[in-house]
Design a protein around this motif. Structure first.
Motif, short mmCIF file in Angstrom:
data_model
loop_
_atom_site.label_atom_id
_atom_site.label_comp_id
_atom_site.label_asym_id
_atom_site.label_seq_id
_atom_site.Cartn_x
_atom_site.Cartn_y
_atom_site.Cartn_z
N PHE A 10 -62.61 -1.61 18.75
CA PHE A 10 -63.50 -0.44 18.72
C PHE A 10 -64.33 -0.35 20.00
CE2 PHE A 10 -67.58 1.55 17.29
CZ PHE A 10 -67.07 2.84 17.11
N LEU A 11 -64.84 -1.47 20.45
CA LEU A 11 -65.67 -1.48 21.66
C LEU A 11 -64.86 -1.18 22.91
CD1 LEU A 11 -67.97 -4.56 20.94
CD2 LEU A 11 -68.67 -2.15 21.03
N SER A 12 -63.55 -1.36 22.84
CA SER A 12 -62.72 -1.08 24.01
C SER A 12 -62.63 0.41 24.29
CB SER A 12 -61.31 -1.66 23.81
OG SER A 12 -60.61 -0.93 22.81
N ILE A 13 -62.96 1.23 23.30
CA ILE A 13 -62.92 2.69 23.48
C ILE A 13 -64.27 3.13 24.00
CG2 ILE A 13 -62.11 4.82 22.40
CD1 ILE A 13 -61.50 3.14 19.91
N ASP A 14 -64.66 2.62 25.11
CA ASP A 14 -66.01 2.87 25.62
C ASP A 14 -66.04 4.14 26.47
OD1 ASP A 14 -68.66 2.54 26.08
OD2 ASP A 14 -68.44 1.06 27.66
N HIS A 15 -66.11 5.24 25.83
CA HIS A 15 -66.21 6.53 26.52
C HIS A 15 -67.08 7.44 25.67
CE1 HIS A 15 -63.66 8.63 23.61
NE2 HIS A 15 -63.03 7.48 23.54
N GLU A 16 -67.42 8.57 26.20
CA GLU A 16 -68.24 9.51 25.45
C GLU A 16 -67.41 10.10 24.32
OE1 GLU A 16 -71.45 10.24 25.86
OE2 GLU A 16 -71.62 8.78 27.45
N PHE A 17 -67.87 9.93 23.08
CA PHE A 17 -67.19 10.52 21.94
C PHE A 17 -67.41 12.03 21.92
CE2 PHE A 17 -66.12 6.50 20.66
CZ PHE A 17 -65.60 6.44 19.37
N LYS A 37 -71.59 6.33 22.62
CA LYS A 37 -70.37 5.56 22.83
C LYS A 37 -70.55 4.18 22.20
CE LYS A 37 -72.07 4.58 27.50
NZ LYS A 37 -71.80 4.77 28.93
N PRO A 38 -69.44 3.51 21.88
CA PRO A 38 -69.49 2.25 21.12
C PRO A 38 -70.39 1.17 21.70
CG PRO A 38 -67.26 3.08 21.15
CD PRO A 38 -68.04 3.97 22.06
N THR A 39 -70.35 0.94 23.02
CA THR A 39 -71.14 -0.15 23.57
C THR A 39 -72.64 0.09 23.42
OG1 THR A 39 -70.94 0.87 25.76
CG2 THR A 39 -69.40 -0.89 25.23
N ALA A 40 -73.03 1.35 23.24
CA ALA A 40 -74.45 1.67 23.09
C ALA A 40 -74.99 1.22 21.74
CB ALA A 40 -74.69 3.17 23.27
N ILE A 41 -74.08 0.98 20.78
CA ILE A 41 -74.52 0.52 19.44
C ILE A 41 -73.93 -0.85 19.12
CG2 ILE A 41 -75.13 2.72 18.40
CD1 ILE A 41 -71.69 1.30 17.82
N LYS A 42 -73.60 -1.62 20.16
CA LYS A 42 -73.03 -2.96 19.96
C LYS A 42 -73.99 -3.86 19.18
CE LYS A 42 -70.98 -6.87 22.45
NZ LYS A 42 -71.81 -7.90 21.82
#
Length: 400
Positions: free
Chosen positions: A322-329, A146-151
């Motif tokens: 992009f970071l607001s879509i913080d869910h499992e892709f 998810k996005p926050t994991a690669i911030k």
């Protein structure tokens, strides 16, 4: 012209409605036919009775393509309303023949693969199967996907999406090594994750599925400490995942300011690349004149000879969105593939040891019986010899 931010907004809305989740029950049993269909036409399925059968649930796709993009989809992908409906229907039927996989049946999700494979159902089906299998094979890569994991990667400036689309309506994903990437803190795998997630987010949009995306990578300041992270095993893993898990039409990969050390990296990666990907890789060096033949100056940052202003490492608006879509892709869960129980096989050492014990036991029994037999036989022979000697003495005394 549509802006990437507008595409991102559309993608967010679609993802919130259609984020693929796994079916709760396994599909019906069936055997997998051998070999692909004879042609794309046969893949669409002459056996399909009615396209209306596709429109039976809430996951039904509704086309949102503009008139120009619809025409492009028909010319380049062979997509029409009828072709699309028949292809989706036959892809679902094909999926029923793999009861070991719990497929996502959302038509918007399936359509990504069909468009990426130009509506050849068999190729799309094989790609979806590979997509599921690779999620199971590489749980380390898709963990916390998810996005926050690669911030931390985004904060270092790569990747980012340029603010304008190119002349073909394609978003340009740009990466510039600004000297902040410390390979001791995170590896190239984190960067690959970020790129894949950005592409997956963009491909939520119908227009991007048809038009494709472009990748632009500035390799200036990349040195041996960075290049060494691209081991052959890592290169194979990332290339395989990208080619099978990101259903996107990658229309161009442009490298600029590439140092000599990257030659070894490209050598490692190319054996695992599909031919069409290799054909779309272009090395520009520091020749920005050749770059502008593919990407218009109006959307390029000034660092690359463009007119769009300096490369914005923060790119605050896009990154925040992009970071607001913080869910499992990933739609894959641990039980996405029903794992068959494997029969336990004795290891060679264990089997050998057991066999030896059994043989020794049997041999021991035979050995004991043999000893008794040989002892009895020896006694008989000894008795016979004694009787023979006694007889000889009696004969001699009679004779004399």
């Amino acid at each position: 012209m549509t802006k990437p931010n507008q595409i991102a907004d559309t993608a967010v809305a679609k993802r919130s409605r259609s984020s693929p989740t796994m079916d709760k029950e396994a599909e019906s049993n069936g055997s997998l036919p051998d070999g692909p269909p004879d042609s794309p036409d046969s893949a669409l399925g002459a056996s399909a009775s009615s396209p209306d059968e596709v429109n039976g649930d809430d996951d039904t796709y509704i086309c949102t393509l503009g008139p120009e993009t619809q025409k492009k989809a028909e010319n380049e992908l062979g997509e029409t309303d009828l072709v699309r409906q028949l292809a989706i229907m036959n892809l679902k039927k094909r999926m029923e023949q793999r009861s070991d996989i719990k497929f996502c049946h959302d038509e918007r999700f399936l359509l990504r693969f069909l468009r990426a494979k130009k509506f050849e159902v068999e190729r799309a089906f094989n790609s979806i199967v590979k997509y599921h299998e690779l999620h199971i094979k590489h749980p380390d890569f898709f963990k916390d996907y998810k996005p926050t994991a690669i911030k931390h990667v985004l904060d270092d400036g790569f990747p980012m999406v340029l603010s304008q689309l190119d002349e073909e309506g394609r978003p340009v994903i740009a990466m510039k090594a600004v000297g902040s990437w410390d390979p001791k803190k995170y590896s190239v795998v984190d960067i690959a994750k970020a790129v894949f997630m950005v592409m997956e987010n963009l491909v939520e949009d119908d227009e991007v599925q048809v038009n494709g995306v472009v990748l632009l990578v500035d390799l200036d300041l990349i040195g041996p400490s960075h290049a060494i992270t691209f081991s052959p095993s890592v290169a194979k893993k990332l290339t395989t995942i990208f080619q099978n898990c990101v259903p996107v039409r990658l229309q161009g990969i442009h490298f600029i300011n590439e140092p000599l050390v990257m030659d070894a990296v490209f050598t490692c990666m190319k054996p695992f690349m599909q031919d069409k990907i290799k054909d779309r890789m272009l090395m520009h060096g520091s020749n920005f004149e050749s770059l502008k033949c593919y990407i218009p100056l109006s959307i390029l940052p000034t660092e690359w000879g463009g007119e769009a202003g300096p490369y914005d490492i923060d790119n605050t608006a896009w990154k925040k969105e992009f970071l607001s879509i913080d869910h499992e892709f990933s739609p894959i869960t641990d039980d996405a593939i029903v794992k068959k129980k494997k029969k336990k096989k004795l290891g060679l050492k264990r089997a050998t040891k057991g066999t030896v014990k059994r043989i020794a036991k049997i041999a021991g029994k035979k050995s004991g019986a043999r000893k008794v037999y040989e002892a009895d036989k020896a006694k008989e022979e000894e008795k016979s010899r004694k009787q023979s000697k006694t007889g000889m003495k009696t004969s001699k005394s009679s004779f004399f």
